[in-house]
Write an enzyme that holds these catalytic residues in place. Sequence first.
Site, PDB file in Angstrom:
ATOM      1  N   PHE A 148       0.862  -1.174   0.000  1.00 20.13           N
ATOM      2  CA  PHE A 148       0.000   0.000   0.000  1.00 20.13           C
ATOM      3  C   PHE A 148       0.903   1.229   0.000  1.00 20.13           C
ATOM      4  O   PHE A 148       1.560   1.530   0.997  1.00 20.13           O
ATOM      5  CB  PHE A 148      -0.940   0.052   1.200  1.00 20.13           C
ATOM      6  CG  PHE A 148      -1.843   1.263   1.162  1.00 20.13           C
ATOM      7  CD1 PHE A 148      -3.008   1.236   0.411  1.00 20.13           C
ATOM      8  CD2 PHE A 148      -1.507   2.424   1.825  1.00 20.13           C
ATOM      9  CE1 PHE A 148      -3.834   2.350   0.337  1.00 20.13           C
ATOM     10  CE2 PHE A 148      -2.325   3.546   1.763  1.00 20.13           C
ATOM     11  CZ  PHE A 148      -3.493   3.514   1.019  1.00 20.13           C
ATOM     12  N   ASP A 233       9.604   2.873   1.592  1.00 17.33           N
ATOM     13  CA  ASP A 233       8.419   3.637   1.957  1.00 17.33           C
ATOM     14  C   ASP A 233       8.246   3.548   3.475  1.00 17.33           C
ATOM     15  O   ASP A 233       7.679   2.593   3.998  1.00 17.33           O
ATOM     16  CB  ASP A 233       7.196   3.073   1.228  1.00 17.33           C
ATOM     17  CG  ASP A 233       5.920   3.835   1.545  1.00 17.33           C
ATOM     18  OD1 ASP A 233       5.895   4.580   2.548  1.00 17.33           O
ATOM     19  OD2 ASP A 233       4.939   3.680   0.802  1.00 17.33           O
ATOM     20  N   LYS A 262       3.228  11.469   6.736  1.00 17.51           N
ATOM     21  CA  LYS A 262       2.402  11.305   7.934  1.00 17.51           C
ATOM     22  C   LYS A 262       2.969  12.028   9.151  1.00 17.51           C
ATOM     23  O   LYS A 262       2.734  13.213   9.334  1.00 17.51           O
ATOM     24  CB  LYS A 262       2.145   9.827   8.198  1.00 17.51           C
ATOM     25  CG  LYS A 262       1.299   9.171   7.105  1.00 17.51           C
ATOM     26  CD  LYS A 262       0.745   7.846   7.514  1.00 17.51           C
ATOM     27  CE  LYS A 262      -0.033   7.174   6.390  1.00 17.51           C
ATOM     28  NZ  LYS A 262      -1.259   7.884   6.003  1.00 17.51           N
TER      29      LYS A 262
END
Length: 407
Positions: A148, A233, A262
Amino acid sequence: MTASLTEKQHGVRELARAEERTAHNYHPLPVVVAHAEGAWMTDVDGRRFLDLLAGYSALNFGHSHPALVAAAHAQLDKLTLTSRAFVHDQFADFCAALGDLCGKDLVLPMNTGAEAVETAIKVARKWGYEVKGVPADQATIIVASGNFHGRTTTIVGFSDDPDARDGFGPFSPGFVTVPYGDLEALEAAIDATTVAVLIEPIQGEGGVVIPPEGYLRGVREACTRENVLFAADEIQAGLGRTGRTFACDHEGVVPDIYILGKALGGGIVPVSAIVADRDILGVLKPGQHGSTFGGNPLACAVGHEVVDMLATGDFQRRAEELGELLRTRLEAMVGHGVLAVRVRGLWAGIDIDPSVGTGRQVCEALMARGVLAKDTHGSTIRLAPPLVISAEDLEWGLDQLAEVVGT
């Protein structure tokens, strides 16, 4: 009586209004948050909830952390946006601090995590053509099953989640998928067109899936040997969540490209970036990539404070220490309503016994007890408490989970 009834129905009305006037691209739990501080949120009807999701790690430092709020307030009074047409006085300091935290030369700030992933893809391809010598338009990037990385059309094109992928094609070519955690399959997939391996060191949306010990080291060795970039990531896994600054640190691995987001925005403003050395990021020239809000003054001020907080190591140590409490409590639930758990720092994937209910049903039951968490993929739920949570509050939240699953 009427006023009291109206007050108690405030949340119901807000949910109905949201349902009527917004696109249904999310299926949120039926709670309407109005205020939050630390690890606690309060809804419009005055009910308090322990936040065990932390905005998918965007709130690693909790809600309204005083240092981050102060940095944002101070910058709001001075300058919020210039665009990259000009240089502002927060930009160089932020980029230098983040580069130093990562041990890299250059920083390219963006806004969202998906935007950072797209940036890494473009940079890897450009590097492949200009440095590695891959023939034009033939570059390939190896990705992992269960990944994801965001929801842009390029990214969902190499997702194997039908909800993310179906109905959004045609998709960009140039991606080769191998099983996550399978080093032999990854090595076999590398060929002369491969410019990068793009993986999550821990798969968050997949249910906090931790690869086998040695996998990340093997990826690093294969990339070095084959002249391929390793793009990690770390958008969810990085910046203290796993008890280290980066999840790659658990195996002593340094990727060629860090992809961050984030928590970099402190839960206040969207901030993302890719960080790499000059021989990689130096392939970009003016006009080849950009973002109007990327690296804006407010983002840089908050992001710089985040980096300074991480540089102390305090949050990483706290995540590691409380992570042992989380692991101990969750492992005790295995065989008692829980099939399996995966824990790394203050991050856990919990496979609920289907006889107990779906992940959604468990999260709804937790909400009724004053705890907020999120399900993923059927009967799996994720816990990602803010790193500022107290041991007592964490224990209480886990007590509620134990009651829900019937331990």
